[in-house]
Write a protein that holds these residues in place. Structure first.
Motif, PDB file in Angstrom:
ATOM      1  N   SER A   1       0.853  -1.175   0.000  1.00 59.11           N
ATOM      2  CA  SER A   1       0.000   0.000   0.000  1.00 59.11           C
ATOM      3  C   SER A   1       0.894   1.231   0.000  1.00 59.11           C
ATOM      4  O   SER A   1       1.759   1.377   0.861  1.00 59.11           O
ATOM      5  CB  SER A   1      -0.892  -0.009   1.244  1.00 59.11           C
ATOM      6  N   LEU A   2       0.693   2.090  -0.987  1.00 59.38           N
ATOM      7  CA  LEU A   2       1.464   3.318  -1.110  1.00 59.38           C
ATOM      8  C   LEU A   2       0.525   4.496  -0.925  1.00 59.38           C
ATOM      9  O   LEU A   2      -0.565   4.526  -1.495  1.00 59.38           O
ATOM     10  CB  LEU A   2       2.123   3.407  -2.491  1.00 59.38           C
ATOM     11  N   GLY A   3       0.954   5.455  -0.140  1.00 57.83           N
ATOM     12  CA  GLY A   3       0.133   6.640   0.063  1.00 57.83           C
ATOM     13  C   GLY A   3       0.374   7.663  -1.037  1.00 57.83           C
ATOM     14  O   GLY A   3       1.099   7.416  -1.999  1.00 57.83           O
ATOM     15  N   HIS A   4      -0.249   8.830  -0.881  1.00 58.60           N
ATOM     16  CA  HIS A   4      -0.012   9.927  -1.825  1.00 58.60           C
ATOM     17  C   HIS A   4       1.439  10.381  -1.684  1.00 58.60           C
ATOM     18  O   HIS A   4       2.014  10.346  -0.601  1.00 58.60           O
ATOM     19  CB  HIS A   4      -0.979  11.083  -1.556  1.00 58.60           C
ATOM     20  N   LEU A   5       2.011  10.813  -2.765  1.00 57.31           N
ATOM     21  CA  LEU A   5       3.420  11.190  -2.782  1.00 57.31           C
ATOM     22  C   LEU A   5       3.588  12.690  -2.539  1.00 57.31           C
ATOM     23  O   LEU A   5       2.834  13.492  -3.078  1.00 57.31           O
ATOM     24  CB  LEU A   5       4.038  10.839  -4.134  1.00 57.31           C
ATOM     25  N   ALA A   6       4.598  13.036  -1.760  1.00 58.36           N
ATOM     26  CA  ALA A   6       5.011  14.428  -1.616  1.00 58.36           C
ATOM     27  C   ALA A   6       6.119  14.648  -2.636  1.00 58.36           C
ATOM     28  O   ALA A   6       6.982  13.784  -2.820  1.00 58.36           O
ATOM     29  CB  ALA A   6       5.520  14.682  -0.212  1.00 58.36           C
ATOM     30  N   MET A   7       6.082  15.794  -3.327  1.00 56.59           N
ATOM     31  CA  MET A   7       7.061  16.051  -4.395  1.00 56.59           C
ATOM     32  C   MET A   7       7.627  17.457  -4.293  1.00 56.59           C
ATOM     33  O   MET A   7       6.975  18.358  -3.773  1.00 56.59           O
ATOM     34  CB  MET A   7       6.402  15.909  -5.770  1.00 56.59           C
ATOM     35  N   THR A   8       8.820  17.587  -4.848  1.00 59.81           N
ATOM     36  CA  THR A   8       9.367  18.928  -5.023  1.00 59.81           C
ATOM     37  C   THR A   8       8.494  19.635  -6.058  1.00 59.81           C
ATOM     38  O   THR A   8       7.660  19.000  -6.706  1.00 59.81           O
ATOM     39  CB  THR A   8      10.846  18.866  -5.475  1.00 59.81           C
ATOM     40  N   LYS A   9       8.662  20.927  -6.244  1.00 55.42           N
ATOM     41  CA  LYS A   9       7.732  21.699  -7.085  1.00 55.42           C
ATOM     42  C   LYS A   9       8.388  22.327  -8.316  1.00 55.42           C
ATOM     43  O   LYS A   9       8.045  23.417  -8.728  1.00 55.42           O
ATOM     44  CB  LYS A   9       7.090  22.817  -6.249  1.00 55.42           C
ATOM     45  N   MET A  10       9.319  21.629  -8.938  1.00 50.83           N
ATOM     46  CA  MET A  10       9.934  22.160 -10.155  1.00 50.83           C
ATOM     47  C   MET A  10       8.953  22.044 -11.320  1.00 50.83           C
ATOM     48  O   MET A  10       8.072  21.194 -11.324  1.00 50.83           O
ATOM     49  CB  MET A  10      11.218  21.386 -10.491  1.00 50.83           C
ATOM     50  N   PHE A  11       9.138  22.906 -12.289  1.00 51.64           N
ATOM     51  CA  PHE A  11       8.357  22.824 -13.523  1.00 51.64           C
ATOM     52  C   PHE A  11       9.271  22.310 -14.622  1.00 51.64           C
ATOM     53  O   PHE A  11      10.398  22.777 -14.779  1.00 51.64           O
ATOM     54  CB  PHE A  11       7.802  24.205 -13.923  1.00 51.64           C
ATOM     55  N   CYS A  12       8.783  21.352 -15.380  1.00 48.77           N
ATOM     56  CA  CYS A  12       9.552  20.779 -16.490  1.00 48.77           C
ATOM     57  C   CYS A  12       8.672  20.756 -17.739  1.00 48.77           C
ATOM     58  O   CYS A  12       7.493  20.419 -17.657  1.00 48.77           O
ATOM     59  CB  CYS A  12       9.989  19.356 -16.177  1.00 48.77           C
ATOM     60  N   GLN A  13       9.257  21.082 -18.874  1.00 46.21           N
ATOM     61  CA  GLN A  13       8.526  20.987 -20.138  1.00 46.21           C
ATOM     62  C   GLN A  13       8.196  19.529 -20.448  1.00 46.21           C
ATOM     63  O   GLN A  13       7.138  19.221 -20.962  1.00 46.21           O
ATOM     64  CB  GLN A  13       9.347  21.587 -21.291  1.00 46.21           C
ATOM     65  N   GLN A  14       9.126  18.664 -20.149  1.00 42.14           N
ATOM     66  CA  GLN A  14       8.965  17.234 -20.424  1.00 42.14           C
ATOM     67  C   GLN A  14       8.890  16.506 -19.088  1.00 42.14           C
ATOM     68  O   GLN A  14       9.654  16.803 -18.177  1.00 42.14           O
ATOM     69  CB  GLN A  14      10.163  16.723 -21.226  1.00 42.14           C
ATOM     70  N   GLY A  15       7.974  15.568 -18.945  1.00 37.73           N
ATOM     71  CA  GLY A  15       7.928  14.729 -17.749  1.00 37.73           C
ATOM     72  C   GLY A  15       6.784  15.010 -16.796  1.00 37.73           C
ATOM     73  O   GLY A  15       6.488  14.184 -15.936  1.00 37.73           O
ATOM     74  N   MET A  16       6.129  16.169 -16.923  1.00 37.26           N
ATOM     75  CA  MET A  16       5.057  16.520 -15.985  1.00 37.26           C
ATOM     76  C   MET A  16       3.834  15.598 -16.138  1.00 37.26           C
ATOM     77  O   MET A  16       3.260  15.167 -15.142  1.00 37.26           O
ATOM     78  CB  MET A  16       4.621  17.979 -16.156  1.00 37.26           C
ATOM     79  N   ALA A  17       3.444  15.274 -17.360  1.00 41.97           N
ATOM     80  CA  ALA A  17       2.291  14.391 -17.578  1.00 41.97           C
ATOM     81  C   ALA A  17       2.590  12.983 -17.072  1.00 41.97           C
ATOM     82  O   ALA A  17       1.745  12.347 -16.424  1.00 41.97           O
ATOM     83  CB  ALA A  17       1.923  14.347 -19.065  1.00 41.97           C
ATOM     84  N   LEU A  18       3.795  12.511 -17.337  1.00 37.43           N
ATOM     85  CA  LEU A  18       4.219  11.198 -16.850  1.00 37.43           C
ATOM     86  C   LEU A  18       4.218  11.181 -15.326  1.00 37.43           C
ATOM     87  O   LEU A  18       3.755  10.223 -14.705  1.00 37.43           O
ATOM     88  CB  LEU A  18       5.607  10.854 -17.394  1.00 37.43           C
ATOM     89  N   GLU A  19       4.716  12.227 -14.728  1.00 37.85           N
ATOM     90  CA  GLU A  19       4.771  12.335 -13.277  1.00 37.85           C
ATOM     91  C   GLU A  19       3.366  12.263 -12.663  1.00 37.85           C
ATOM     92  O   GLU A  19       3.146  11.537 -11.681  1.00 37.85           O
ATOM     93  CB  GLU A  19       5.447  13.656 -12.904  1.00 37.85           C
ATOM     94  N   ALA A  20       2.410  12.975 -13.239  1.00 32.87           N
ATOM     95  CA  ALA A  20       1.032  12.962 -12.740  1.00 32.87           C
ATOM     96  C   ALA A  20       0.420  11.560 -12.877  1.00 32.87           C
ATOM     97  O   ALA A  20      -0.268  11.078 -11.964  1.00 32.87           O
ATOM     98  CB  ALA A  20       0.187  13.985 -13.499  1.00 32.87           C
ATOM     99  N   LYS A  21       0.697  10.912 -13.979  1.00 30.73           N
ATOM    100  CA  LYS A  21       0.188   9.556 -14.215  1.00 30.73           C
ATOM    101  C   LYS A  21       0.790   8.572 -13.200  1.00 30.73           C
ATOM    102  O   LYS A  21       0.086   7.719 -12.657  1.00 30.73           O
ATOM    103  CB  LYS A  21       0.534   9.143 -15.652  1.00 30.73           C
ATOM    104  N   PHE A  22       2.077   8.710 -12.939  1.00 32.33           N
ATOM    105  CA  PHE A  22       2.763   7.858 -11.969  1.00 32.33           C
ATOM    106  C   PHE A  22       2.197   8.087 -10.566  1.00 32.33           C
ATOM    107  O   PHE A  22       1.912   7.124  -9.844  1.00 32.33           O
ATOM    108  CB  PHE A  22       4.275   8.128 -11.999  1.00 32.33           C
ATOM    109  N   ALA A  23       2.043   9.351 -10.172  1.00 30.72           N
ATOM    110  CA  ALA A  23       1.532   9.674  -8.834  1.00 30.72           C
ATOM    111  C   ALA A  23       0.138   9.086  -8.627  1.00 30.72           C
ATOM    112  O   ALA A  23      -0.190   8.590  -7.545  1.00 30.72           O
ATOM    113  CB  ALA A  23       1.515  11.186  -8.631  1.00 30.72           C
ATOM    114  N   LYS A  24      -0.692   9.119  -9.658  1.00 28.20           N
ATOM    115  CA  LYS A  24      -2.039   8.536  -9.566  1.00 28.20           C
ATOM    116  C   LYS A  24      -1.966   7.009  -9.503  1.00 28.20           C
ATOM    117  O   LYS A  24      -2.674   6.369  -8.722  1.00 28.20           O
ATOM    118  CB  LYS A  24      -2.888   8.972 -10.760  1.00 28.20           C
ATOM    119  N   ALA A  25      -1.108   6.414 -10.319  1.00 27.90           N
ATOM    120  CA  ALA A  25      -1.007   4.951 -10.395  1.00 27.90           C
ATOM    121  C   ALA A  25      -0.576   4.337  -9.068  1.00 27.90           C
ATOM    122  O   ALA A  25      -1.083   3.281  -8.681  1.00 27.90           O
ATOM    123  CB  ALA A  25      -0.048   4.544 -11.510  1.00 27.90           C
TER     124      ALA A  25
END
Length: 169
Positions: A115-139
């Motif tokens: 069981s994995l809880g919600h993830l805490a993340m740093t708050k950088m903005f990236c042109q590439q990788g943000m959509a993947l990151e959101a998908k991973f955090a949800k998964a």
């Protein structure tokens, strides 16, 4: 008395005496089959327990790199860097790179459930990788169990569907 009948009585008497003096119960096919089935079942159960404990060890001993997320193998984050995952058993935390940012979060695990809880993340903005990151955090919030086979860690949801696959780094 008939010699054939007398010899049969001697043989039967000898067998009864040997059987009565023996410490072992007579073996019959039903006892052997039951004992063999119980041994096979016990052996299979022991093997499953050893494999499950081995799962826990392998889960914690490696850093993992994401190779598939929800059926897609397009899992490169910012700069082509893969999502990574590390389990810290002492702190009961996961951490790694999530496609753009670093993340961490709590987890609980036993030999097969995870069981994995919600993830805490740093708050950088990236042109590439943000959509993947959101998908991973949800998964990761959908993970109910895991499996480690050879060099692959698979996260599985409650329906038994593979949510994410990682390779040992």
């Amino acid at each position: 008395m008939n010699k054939g009948l007398g010899a049969a009585c001697v043989v039967a008497s000898t067998l009864l005496t040997v059987s009565a003096c023996s410490n072992q119960a007579p073996v019959n096919s039903a006892t052997s089959t039951t004992h063999s089935s119980a041994s096979a079942s016990s052996s299979a159960s022991n093997t499953a327990q050893v494999n499950a404990m081995h799962n826990m060890e392998r889960l914690h001993q490696h850093q993992w790199q994401l190779v598939e997320l929800e059926g897609s193998e397009d899992v490169s984050g910012y700069g082509g860097k893969p999502i990574s995952l590390r389990f810290d058993s002492a702190q009961q935390q996961i951490s790694g790179f999530s496609g753009c940012n670093r993340y961490f979060g709590a987890y609980t695990a036993d030999q097969t459930t995870l069981s994995l809880g919600h993830l805490a993340m740093t708050k950088m903005f990236c042109q590439q990788g943000m959509a993947l990151e959101a998908k991973f955090a949800k998964a990761v919030t959908q993970v109910a169990s895991y499996e480690v086979v050879d060099q692959t860690l698979t996260f599985i949801d409650q329906q038994g569907t593979a949510v994410a696959r990682f390779k040992k780094d």
